[in-house]
Design a protein around this motif. Structure first.
Motif, PDB file in Angstrom:
ATOM      1  N   ILE A  92       0.839  -1.199   0.000  1.00  0.00           N
ATOM      2  CA  ILE A  92       0.000   0.000   0.000  1.00  0.00           C
ATOM      3  C   ILE A  92       0.874   1.249   0.000  1.00  0.00           C
ATOM      4  CG2 ILE A  92      -1.754   1.313   1.253  1.00  0.00           C
ATOM      5  CD1 ILE A  92      -2.654  -1.425   2.464  1.00  0.00           C
ATOM      6  N   GLY A  93       1.893   1.282   0.848  1.00  0.00           N
ATOM      7  CA  GLY A  93       2.794   2.431   0.911  1.00  0.00           C
ATOM      8  C   GLY A  93       3.499   2.670  -0.410  1.00  0.00           C
ATOM      9  N   ARG A  94       4.038   1.612  -1.018  1.00  0.00           N
ATOM     10  CA  ARG A  94       4.730   1.755  -2.311  1.00  0.00           C
ATOM     11  C   ARG A  94       3.790   2.306  -3.362  1.00  0.00           C
ATOM     12  NH1 ARG A  94       6.571  -3.481  -1.325  1.00  0.00           N
ATOM     13  NH2 ARG A  94       5.267  -4.357  -2.970  1.00  0.00           N
ATOM     14  N   ALA A  95       2.575   1.760  -3.387  1.00  0.00           N
ATOM     15  CA  ALA A  95       1.606   2.175  -4.403  1.00  0.00           C
ATOM     16  C   ALA A  95       1.267   3.652  -4.264  1.00  0.00           C
ATOM     17  CB  ALA A  95       0.344   1.318  -4.292  1.00  0.00           C
ATOM     18  N   LEU A  96       0.979   4.091  -3.056  1.00  0.00           N
ATOM     19  CA  LEU A  96       0.583   5.488  -2.857  1.00  0.00           C
ATOM     20  C   LEU A  96       1.739   6.446  -3.113  1.00  0.00           C
ATOM     21  CD1 LEU A  96      -1.683   5.116   0.308  1.00  0.00           C
ATOM     22  CD2 LEU A  96      -2.375   5.264  -2.087  1.00  0.00           C
ATOM     23  N   ARG A  97       2.942   6.067  -2.744  1.00  0.00           N
ATOM     24  CA  ARG A  97       4.105   6.947  -2.992  1.00  0.00           C
ATOM     25  C   ARG A  97       4.342   7.152  -4.480  1.00  0.00           C
ATOM     26  NH1 ARG A  97       6.208   4.013   1.412  1.00  0.00           N
ATOM     27  NH2 ARG A  97       7.424   2.635   0.067  1.00  0.00           N
ATOM     28  N   ALA A  98       3.946   6.175  -5.302  1.00  0.00           N
ATOM     29  CA  ALA A  98       4.150   6.300  -6.747  1.00  0.00           C
ATOM     30  C   ALA A  98       3.329   7.440  -7.339  1.00  0.00           C
ATOM     31  CB  ALA A  98       3.797   4.988  -7.448  1.00  0.00           C
ATOM     32  N   GLY A  99       2.288   7.861  -6.628  1.00  0.00           N
ATOM     33  CA  GLY A  99       1.455   8.953  -7.119  1.00  0.00           C
ATOM     34  C   GLY A  99       1.728  10.280  -6.460  1.00  0.00           C
ATOM     35  N   VAL A 100       2.899  10.410  -5.793  1.00  0.00           N
ATOM     36  CA  VAL A 100       3.200  11.618  -5.012  1.00  0.00           C
ATOM     37  C   VAL A 100       4.558  12.190  -5.402  1.00  0.00           C
ATOM     38  CG1 VAL A 100       3.668  12.476  -2.677  1.00  0.00           C
ATOM     39  CG2 VAL A 100       1.798  10.874  -3.052  1.00  0.00           C
ATOM     40  N   ASP A 101       4.612  13.508  -5.543  1.00  0.00           N
ATOM     41  CA  ASP A 101       5.871  14.244  -5.670  1.00  0.00           C
ATOM     42  C   ASP A 101       6.341  14.548  -4.249  1.00  0.00           C
ATOM     43  OD1 ASP A 101       7.957  16.023  -5.936  1.00  0.00           O
ATOM     44  OD2 ASP A 101       6.871  17.436  -7.212  1.00  0.00           O
ATOM     45  N   ARG A 102       7.267  13.776  -3.753  1.00  0.00           N
ATOM     46  CA  ARG A 102       7.652  13.860  -2.346  1.00  0.00           C
ATOM     47  C   ARG A 102       8.389  15.155  -2.013  1.00  0.00           C
ATOM     48  NH1 ARG A 102      11.000   8.936  -2.155  1.00  0.00           N
ATOM     49  NH2 ARG A 102      11.603   9.718  -0.100  1.00  0.00           N
ATOM     50  N   SER A 103       8.980  15.802  -2.997  1.00  0.00           N
ATOM     51  CA  SER A 103       9.635  17.088  -2.732  1.00  0.00           C
ATOM     52  C   SER A 103       8.596  18.171  -2.482  1.00  0.00           C
ATOM     53  CB  SER A 103      10.549  17.476  -3.900  1.00  0.00           C
ATOM     54  OG  SER A 103       9.808  17.602  -5.105  1.00  0.00           O
ATOM     55  N   ALA A 104       7.453  18.099  -3.175  1.00  0.00           N
ATOM     56  CA  ALA A 104       6.385  19.075  -2.957  1.00  0.00           C
ATOM     57  C   ALA A 104       5.687  18.859  -1.612  1.00  0.00           C
ATOM     58  CB  ALA A 104       5.362  18.992  -4.090  1.00  0.00           C
ATOM     59  N   LEU A 105       5.757  17.643  -1.103  1.00  0.00           N
ATOM     60  CA  LEU A 105       5.134  17.331   0.184  1.00  0.00           C
ATOM     61  C   LEU A 105       5.928  17.930   1.341  1.00  0.00           C
ATOM     62  CD1 LEU A 105       2.889  15.823   1.689  1.00  0.00           C
ATOM     63  CD2 LEU A 105       4.315  13.765   1.612  1.00  0.00           C
ATOM     64  N   ILE A 149       0.496  13.546  -7.990  1.00  0.00           N
ATOM     65  CA  ILE A 149       0.822  13.477  -9.407  1.00  0.00           C
ATOM     66  C   ILE A 149      -0.337  12.896 -10.208  1.00  0.00           C
ATOM     67  CG2 ILE A 149       2.389  12.478 -11.130  1.00  0.00           C
ATOM     68  CD1 ILE A 149       4.485  12.297  -8.870  1.00  0.00           C
ATOM     69  N   ASP A 150      -0.954  11.852  -9.653  1.00  0.00           N
ATOM     70  CA  ASP A 150      -2.007  11.165 -10.387  1.00  0.00           C
ATOM     71  C   ASP A 150      -2.814  10.305  -9.422  1.00  0.00           C
ATOM     72  OD1 ASP A 150      -3.583  10.217 -12.458  1.00  0.00           O
ATOM     73  OD2 ASP A 150      -1.933   9.354 -13.616  1.00  0.00           O
ATOM     74  N   HIS A 151      -3.968   9.861  -9.891  1.00  0.00           N
ATOM     75  CA  HIS A 151      -4.750   8.886  -9.136  1.00  0.00           C
ATOM     76  C   HIS A 151      -3.982   7.572  -9.038  1.00  0.00           C
ATOM     77  CE1 HIS A 151      -8.833  10.841  -9.053  1.00  0.00           C
ATOM     78  NE2 HIS A 151      -8.210  11.604  -9.952  1.00  0.00           N
ATOM     79  N   VAL A 152      -4.261   6.809  -7.986  1.00  0.00           N
ATOM     80  CA  VAL A 152      -3.734   5.457  -7.835  1.00  0.00           C
ATOM     81  C   VAL A 152      -4.903   4.556  -7.458  1.00  0.00           C
ATOM     82  CG1 VAL A 152      -2.226   3.936  -6.505  1.00  0.00           C
ATOM     83  CG2 VAL A 152      -1.439   6.233  -7.132  1.00  0.00           C
ATOM     84  N   ALA A 153      -5.075   3.474  -8.196  1.00  0.00           N
ATOM     85  CA  ALA A 153      -6.155   2.533  -7.926  1.00  0.00           C
ATOM     86  C   ALA A 153      -5.662   1.116  -8.174  1.00  0.00           C
ATOM     87  CB  ALA A 153      -7.368   2.830  -8.811  1.00  0.00           C
TER      88      ALA A 153
END
Length: 237
Positions: free
Chosen positions: A94-107, A156-160
């Motif tokens: 779950i963590g890997r999947a959600l991180r793929a849709g996030v720009d961690r520098s913007a967070l 960045i995008d939806h994750v499903a």
């Protein structure tokens, strides 16, 4: 004929109800057929030690099943004193999947924890957790943007995610437990809203599968995830 009477490419009924918890930063209750998962989010203004002073944020997840989520009581893992290997594998997924849709520098240097608690299980709990977890994550980010804590949207995008498999010799979408427990091949597909692949988990449970069958399952998964993304968008409006 599928046990549920659904067509081969027909997903279970899905509903996503946002903001169902008072104290969480954000939450949702996702129902995929008879699988129900409560997803909630917590913000921590710090990151894991390995990210200190990097400017990068982190998204992680925890997963668990209530004792009576299945037809026989499952002992609480806290009572056993440790998490099962299955639980650890799922929450990492779950963590890997959600991180793929996030720009961690913007967070920025903060962590968002997504808790996924299975209230009722009928197959596909990890897929429901990822799909609902993204909604809780998105709602949390919207709060950070509204408060001015962050300036740029890190999403960045939806994750499903959705399951597909070979049941009774045919490729089917969104397996429930009756199908999952007897499927020849079982797979979980995680995609973005733009049909980009994040992760595929496939295994031959009772029979091997061909490249052509794998492609057929991927086609089903892409259509299924598009339905889930539409449900995510509807829950956020």
């Amino acid at each position: 004929m599928r046990p549920s009477g659904r067509k081969l490419n027909e997903p279970r009924l899905i509903s996503i109800e946002p903001n169902v918890m008072k104290h969480a930063e954000a939450s949702c209750l996702i129902k995929m057929g008879e699988t129900h998962v409560l997803c909630s989010a917590t913000i921590e203004e710090k990151t894991p030690p390995f990210l200190k002073n990097t400017g990068l944020g982190w998204v992680t997840a925890e997963y668990g099943m209530l004792p009576c989520a299945t037809n026989s009581r499952t002992r609480r893992e806290a009572a056993a004193g440790k998490q099962s290997g299955r639980t650890q594998e799922i929450q990492r997924l779950i963590g890997r999947a959600l991180r793929a849709g996030v720009d961690r520098s913007a967070l920025g240097e903060r962590q968002i924890i997504i808790d996924c608690d299975v209230i009722q299980a009928d197959g596909g709990t990890r897929c429901a957790s990822i799909t609902g977890g993204w909604v809780a994550l998105k709602l949390t980010v919207e709060k950070l943007l509204k408060s001015g804590t962050i300036i740029n949207d890190p999403i960045i995008d939806h994750v499903a995610a959705i399951s597909c498999g070979i049941y009774a010799g045919q490729a089917v979408l969104d397996l429930d437990y009756a199908e999952d427990s007897t499927a020849g091949t079982d797979g979980n597909f995680i995609l973005t809203g733009q049909n980009r692949l994040i992760e595929i988990q496939m295994s031959a449970e009772n029979a091997t599968f061909s490249r052509e069958e794998m492609n057929e399952l991927l086609d089903l998964a892409q259509a299924g995830c598009a339905t889930l993304v539409a449900a995510q968008k509807a829950a956020l409006t």
